[in-house]
Write a protein that holds these residues in place. Structure first.
Motif, mmCIF file in Angstrom:
data_model
loop_
_atom_site.group_PDB
_atom_site.id
_atom_site.type_symbol
_atom_site.label_atom_id
_atom_site.label_comp_id
_atom_site.label_asym_id
_atom_site.label_seq_id
_atom_site.Cartn_x
_atom_site.Cartn_y
_atom_site.Cartn_z
ATOM 1 N N GLU A 169 -5.908 3.564 1.059
ATOM 2 C CA GLU A 169 -6.827 4.697 0.934
ATOM 3 C C GLU A 169 -6.920 5.497 2.231
ATOM 4 O O GLU A 169 -6.945 6.726 2.198
ATOM 5 N N LYS A 170 -6.942 4.807 3.372
ATOM 6 C CA LYS A 170 -7.150 5.506 4.647
ATOM 7 C C LYS A 170 -5.850 6.017 5.266
ATOM 8 O O LYS A 170 -5.826 7.085 5.881
ATOM 9 N N ASN A 201 -5.820 -2.342 -0.404
ATOM 10 C CA ASN A 201 -6.366 -1.127 -1.008
ATOM 11 C C ASN A 201 -7.044 -0.243 0.036
ATOM 12 O O ASN A 201 -6.928 0.991 -0.010
#
Length: 245
Positions: free
Chosen positions: A156-157, A152
């Protein structure tokens, strides 16, 4: 003609590869159908598996569909990621708890930060050469929960460029455009196959896209999320072949 695309670990190799599986695949191919493996394993690993298991196959998809190759090792298609992002990404990945990784590029590179365990042909992040491109980065975390957290965080990054695919404790990170379903579409285009020809079978989270996209079977030993979306559930690939024949 029908095409079976099978995951390897936990699927085709559930309980080992025995003569019954070999004979069922041979029978399937003798009827004019195709059978291949689509796996998160890197190219060298998948070729070693193919030779060790003495299977009669038509195609191999390594790195979750990012590399399409023939059983004699000829690369038909590769999906590259610009190497400029590799070291910043590795720094981020290792900051999340990874201390080991395999990189697929022009060859496989193993990064091991442990001085005591590192083999002569392995690298650290500092000694890894600058690579113009890479295809996949793989790592293993302590448990499934930590792997999910890291997956996750990577999404996200780096989600605009990379697609992290969890498989239990393992994570394979490929291009944002790649997953097993996309790799199989690329394979169909290469061989002139049709969507309705494809049958997929898998057992874990990184099989999700191909299980959703095509007519599909889930292994009874697989994770519940895969069994929930598959069309059918089976105990073995041999059972799948017997049903489809």
């Amino acid at each position: 003609m029908k095409i079976i695309a099978s995951d390897y670990d936990g699927t085709l190799n559930h309980g080992g590869i025995d003569d019954k599986k070999r004979e069922s695949i041979k029978k399937w191919r003798e009827k004019g159908n195709k059978f291949g493996i689509v796996s998160g394993r890197v190219v060298d690993d998948l070729l070693k598996i193919y030779k060790k298991d003495e299977l009669d196959l038509d195609f191999l998809l390594a790195c979750n569909g990012a590399v399409i190759l023939t059983t004699d090792g000829k690369i038909l298609k590769e999906d590259h990621i610009d190497g400029d992002i590799l070291k910043p990404f590795l720094d981020f990945l290792f900051s999340l708890g990874a201390d080991w990784a395999t990189i697929q590029s022009d060859r496989s590179y193993i990064i091991d930060e442990n001085d005591n365990d590192r083999l002569p042909d392995e690298f650290t992040r500092k000694t890894l050469p600058n690579l113009k491109y890479f295809i996949q980065v793989s790592t293993i975390l302590e448990d499934d929960e930590e792997a999910e957290e890291v997956t996750n965080a990577v999404r996200e990054k780096f989600g605009d460029k990379l697609n992290p695919l969890q498989n239990g404790r393992c994570i394979d990170i490929v291009s944002s455009r790649i997953n097993k379903a996309k790799g199989l579409y690329d394979y169909l285009e290469l061989v002139g196959g049709k969507y309705e020809d494809m049958i997929t079978v898998g057992d874990n989270i990184n099989d999700t896209h191909m299980i959703k996209e095509f007519r599909s079977y889930a292994m009874a030993n697989g994770v519940q999320s895969i069994k929930d979306i598959a069309d059918y559930e089976i105990e073995s690939v041999t059972e799948l072949i017997e049903r489809e024949i």
